[in-house]
Write a protein that holds these residues in place. Structure first.
Motif, PDB file in Angstrom:
ATOM      1  N   GLY A 382      29.039  39.733  37.805  1.00 54.70           N
ATOM      2  CA  GLY A 382      30.055  38.778  37.410  1.00 54.70           C
ATOM      3  C   GLY A 382      30.241  37.640  38.400  1.00 54.70           C
ATOM      4  N   TRP A 383      31.452  37.069  38.354  1.00 52.40           N
ATOM      5  CA  TRP A 383      31.760  35.853  39.106  1.00 52.40           C
ATOM      6  C   TRP A 383      33.017  36.041  39.944  1.00 52.40           C
ATOM      7  N   VAL A 384      33.073  35.327  41.058  1.00 54.22           N
ATOM      8  CA  VAL A 384      34.229  35.364  41.947  1.00 54.22           C
ATOM      9  C   VAL A 384      34.807  33.954  42.043  1.00 54.22           C
ATOM     10  N   PHE A 385      36.127  33.844  41.944  1.00 54.92           N
ATOM     11  CA  PHE A 385      36.778  32.554  42.192  1.00 54.92           C
ATOM     12  C   PHE A 385      38.010  32.772  43.049  1.00 54.92           C
ATOM     13  N   ARG A 386      38.323  31.755  43.838  1.00 54.12           N
ATOM     14  CA  ARG A 386      39.394  31.852  44.832  1.00 54.12           C
ATOM     15  C   ARG A 386      40.404  30.752  44.573  1.00 54.12           C
ATOM     16  N   LEU A 387      41.678  31.121  44.569  1.00 54.46           N
ATOM     17  CA  LEU A 387      42.772  30.185  44.330  1.00 54.46           C
ATOM     18  C   LEU A 387      43.638  30.108  45.572  1.00 54.46           C
ATOM     19  N   PHE A 388      44.191  28.926  45.812  1.00 54.71           N
ATOM     20  CA  PHE A 388      44.962  28.687  47.031  1.00 54.71           C
ATOM     21  C   PHE A 388      46.186  27.850  46.703  1.00 54.71           C
ATOM     22  N   ASN A 389      47.360  28.319  47.151  1.00 55.90           N
ATOM     23  CA  ASN A 389      48.592  27.557  47.030  1.00 55.90           C
ATOM     24  C   ASN A 389      48.638  26.546  48.165  1.00 55.90           C
ATOM     25  N   THR A 390      48.513  25.257  47.851  1.00 59.16           N
ATOM     26  CA  THR A 390      48.403  24.210  48.869  1.00 59.16           C
ATOM     27  C   THR A 390      49.751  23.783  49.446  1.00 59.16           C
ATOM     28  N   ARG A 421      37.745  38.595  40.714  1.00 57.11           N
ATOM     29  CA  ARG A 421      36.377  38.820  40.253  1.00 57.11           C
ATOM     30  C   ARG A 421      36.387  39.076  38.751  1.00 57.11           C
ATOM     31  N   LEU A 422      35.561  38.347  38.036  1.00 59.48           N
ATOM     32  CA  LEU A 422      35.367  38.548  36.597  1.00 59.48           C
ATOM     33  C   LEU A 422      34.021  39.232  36.426  1.00 59.48           C
ATOM     34  N   ASN A 423      34.059  40.511  36.002  1.00 61.92           N
ATOM     35  CA  ASN A 423      32.789  41.235  35.911  1.00 61.92           C
ATOM     36  C   ASN A 423      32.078  40.956  34.592  1.00 61.92           C
ATOM     37  N   SER A 424      30.898  41.509  34.457  1.00 56.90           N
ATOM     38  CA  SER A 424      30.058  41.213  33.290  1.00 56.90           C
ATOM     39  C   SER A 424      30.652  41.741  31.990  1.00 56.90           C
ATOM     40  N   ASP A 425      31.636  42.641  32.068  1.00 57.04           N
ATOM     41  CA  ASP A 425      32.298  43.172  30.869  1.00 57.04           C
ATOM     42  C   ASP A 425      33.509  42.350  30.464  1.00 57.04           C
ATOM     43  N   GLY A 426      33.765  41.258  31.187  1.00 51.94           N
ATOM     44  CA  GLY A 426      34.909  40.418  30.861  1.00 51.94           C
ATOM     45  C   GLY A 426      36.217  40.919  31.417  1.00 51.94           C
ATOM     46  N   VAL A 427      36.178  41.817  32.398  1.00 55.49           N
ATOM     47  CA  VAL A 427      37.390  42.345  33.019  1.00 55.49           C
ATOM     48  C   VAL A 427      37.637  41.604  34.331  1.00 55.49           C
ATOM     49  N   LEU A 428      38.854  41.128  34.514  1.00 60.55           N
ATOM     50  CA  LEU A 428      39.231  40.371  35.693  1.00 60.55           C
ATOM     51  C   LEU A 428      40.077  41.237  36.607  1.00 60.55           C
ATOM     52  N   SER A 429      39.743  41.271  37.894  1.00 58.07           N
ATOM     53  CA  SER A 429      40.519  42.045  38.859  1.00 58.07           C
ATOM     54  C   SER A 429      40.719  41.230  40.121  1.00 58.07           C
ATOM     55  N   ILE A 443      44.451  44.637  37.204  1.00 57.72           N
ATOM     56  CA  ILE A 443      43.312  44.487  36.307  1.00 57.72           C
ATOM     57  C   ILE A 443      43.784  43.699  35.099  1.00 57.72           C
ATOM     58  N   TYR A 444      43.072  42.593  34.767  1.00 54.87           N
ATOM     59  CA  TYR A 444      43.458  41.727  33.668  1.00 54.87           C
ATOM     60  C   TYR A 444      42.399  41.826  32.574  1.00 54.87           C
ATOM     61  N   HIS A 445      42.811  42.245  31.403  1.00 52.26           N
ATOM     62  CA  HIS A 445      41.893  42.340  30.271  1.00 52.26           C
ATOM     63  C   HIS A 445      42.044  41.091  29.404  1.00 52.26           C
ATOM     64  N   ASN A 446      41.407  41.077  28.243  1.00 53.84           N
ATOM     65  CA  ASN A 446      41.420  39.866  27.434  1.00 53.84           C
ATOM     66  C   ASN A 446      42.696  39.760  26.598  1.00 53.84           C
ATOM     67  N   THR A 447      43.818  39.954  27.277  1.00 55.39           N
ATOM     68  CA  THR A 447      45.150  39.724  26.729  1.00 55.39           C
ATOM     69  C   THR A 447      45.976  39.144  27.849  1.00 55.39           C
ATOM     70  N   MET A 448      47.301  39.184  27.709  1.00 51.52           N
ATOM     71  CA  MET A 448      48.141  38.786  28.829  1.00 51.52           C
ATOM     72  C   MET A 448      48.006  39.834  29.930  1.00 51.52           C
ATOM     73  N   ALA A 449      48.410  39.441  31.157  1.00 54.95           N
ATOM     74  CA  ALA A 449      48.171  40.304  32.311  1.00 54.95           C
ATOM     75  C   ALA A 449      48.835  41.667  32.137  1.00 54.95           C
ATOM     76  N   GLY A 450      48.126  42.694  32.568  1.00 54.87           N
ATOM     77  CA  GLY A 450      48.708  44.024  32.616  1.00 54.87           C
ATOM     78  C   GLY A 450      48.213  44.725  33.844  1.00 54.87           C
ATOM     79  N   LYS A 451      48.982  45.617  34.386  1.00 59.08           N
ATOM     80  CA  LYS A 451      48.590  46.309  35.598  1.00 59.08           C
ATOM     81  C   LYS A 451      48.197  47.728  35.256  1.00 59.08           C
ATOM     82  N   SER A 452      47.029  48.153  35.744  1.00 58.57           N
ATOM     83  CA  SER A 452      46.590  49.514  35.465  1.00 58.57           C
ATOM     84  C   SER A 452      46.356  50.270  36.767  1.00 58.57           C
TER      85      SER A 452
END
Length: 452
Positions: A382-390, A421-429, A443-452
């Motif tokens: 998958g892919w990694v992206f980084r966010l920063f509060n400026t 990280r967004l993995n190849s299954d479309g799961v964001l963590s 863990i964020y699935h293809n809905t609104m955020a939920g915590k597992s």
């Protein structure tokens, strides 16, 4: 945005082809400016237009052509010794006798005093490390406007024109050019004044031939700033205001907190500046020798031959000046600086328009949150992206990943960094900077955020 393209055929009969830029089928503000080539033909076109690009996507703009009998003439002239420029919010005065800015006002508040953007020459030495001081100076001289004869000769012209002149004027911006000199060095300085908004671009093209000298620009302030701030890696640093040379990355800011005012200065590649008196002074060039380390009282360079110097020759610097409410400036300036330093590509291309457009990877709805990184994950899953509060305030963000159908609300502390990280299954963590997932990670699935 700027882009060049060629007409289907060249024309040398004196006619001029005007161009209208269309976005989503509707005309948008645009103008033709001098192309980078110098062909005396109506063939190559350079288009400047103002638009808002869709995030993480390719945006298409179409051009329509209209042949005019001749190229429209520039009619803007100085009045009472000034080029006076105004739009709904901005008031700028360029002095026709000096080539410098004597007024920069936003919403009725003046932020710069007389002689702004004057190139200063400071005394310096041969030492490229400058091991003996933390500040540069004193001022040895200033660049001055050339007379018409010298300015025209420097500009490569056979005819004689004024040394301060309007070179572009259209629906997007007015560009004023001034040519200045100091001893063996020369500067062509341009001011791009927008027909909408308050951001002014200053381009300083330097032909630098001085020795043992340093070049700075002077921005004398009309506001009573008590803080000098500078952009640094994942943060903002308070900079000295005592003349000490300071280091910052993409921008600096003069903050007048008592009156809620601020002026920001974005650059495209420098890092040094100082605060002297009530002026911001970005550092442009020096002229030391190579590896010229002082040793006792011995001459730093051989006294019997030529020694090459650093920074000699032609250099181009660009600055973007904006001003207004200090909180709004600090919230917006990092995103503005990122756009200036990571400019979108504009291509002259003629796609058929078939097929479907790919969805963007990441969409953010808060200008204060910066996407600082988007890359493949270290484990190739998958892919990694980084966010920063400026900012130094708490922020919230509605995060969308259209490519994976994921949406979430994220909250950030002051100057907080979050990595996902967004993995190849479309799961964001959420992961740490080493891309390691904590046991209690969200863990964020293809809905609104939920915590597992």
């Amino acid at each position: 945005m700027e882009c060049e393209f060629c007409l289907p055929d060249q024309c040398s009969d004196g006619t001029f082809t005007d161009v209208t830029v269309l976005g989503n089928g509707k005309p948008i503000a645009s103008q033709i400016e001098q192309q980078h080539s110098n062909l005396a033909l109506d063939w190559r076109k350079r288009i400047v237009f103002k638009t808002r690009l869709k995030p993480g996507s390719v945006s298409r703009f179409d051009c329509t052509l209209k042949v005019l009998n001749r190229k429209p003439a520039i009619t803007r002239r100085p009045r009472n010794g000034f080029y006076i420029f105004k739009n709904d919010i901005l008031d700028v005065r360029v002095n026709a006798a000096t080539g410098l800015v004597d007024r920069y006002a936003v919403a009725g508040v003046n932020y710069l005093t007389q002689g702004a953007f004057c190139p200063l020459v400071l005394r310096d030495n041969e030492d490229p490390w400058e091991v003996s001081a933390t500040a540069f100076g004193p001022v040895a001289g200033r660049f001055r406007l050339m007379d018409k004869t010298k300015g025209s000769r420097f500009s490569g012209l056979k005819n004689t024109i004024e040394s301060v002149r309007v070179i572009e004027d259209g629906d997007v911006r007015t560009v004023i050019e001034a040519v200045l000199a100091y001893k063996e060095s020369f500067i062509c300085q341009r001011y791009a004044l927008p027909k909408q908004g308050s951001e002014v671009m200053v381009e300083t093209r330097v032909l630098w031939n001085q020795k043992n000298s340093m070049l700075k620009l002077e921005l004398p302030l009309a506001i009573n700033a008590k803080r000098y701030l500078g952009h640094t890696a994942f943060g903002v640093q308070t900079l000295p205001m005592n003349g000490t040379e300071a280091v910052a990355q993409k921008w600096v800011c003069a903050a007048d907190d008592a009156n809620g005012l601020g002026l920001t200065c974005i650059n495209d590649g420098i890092y040094g500046s100082d605060w002297c008196g009530n002026s911001i002074r970005p550092s442009l060039l020096r002229a030391p020798a190579y590896s010229a380390h002082p040793v006792g009282n011995a001459p730093t360079c051989p006294p019997d031959r030529f020694s090459p110097r650093i920074d000699q020759g032609e250099h181009i610097f660009r600055f973007w000046i904006n001003a207004g409410n200090i909180d709004q400036r600090l919230r917006a300036v990092s995103a503005e600086a990122q756009v200036k330093n990571e400019r979108p590509y504009a291509l002259s291309f003629f796609p058929k328009g078939d097929g479907s457009q790919p969805k963007p990877v990441v969409v953010l709805d808060n200008q204060a949150i910066e996407l600082s990184c988007l890359k493949r994950a270290q484990n190739d899953d998958g892919w990694v992206f980084r966010l920063f509060n400026t900012t130094d305030c708490k922020q919230s963000l509605r995060l969308r990943l259209p490519i994976a159908g994921v949406r979430s609300t994220c909250r950030f502390g002051r100057y907080e960094i979050k990595t996902f990280r967004l993995n190849s299954d479309g799961v964001l963590s959420e992961v740490n900077l080493l891309e390691e997932e904590a046991p209690d990670a969200c863990i964020y699935h293809n809905t609104m955020a939920g915590k597992s």
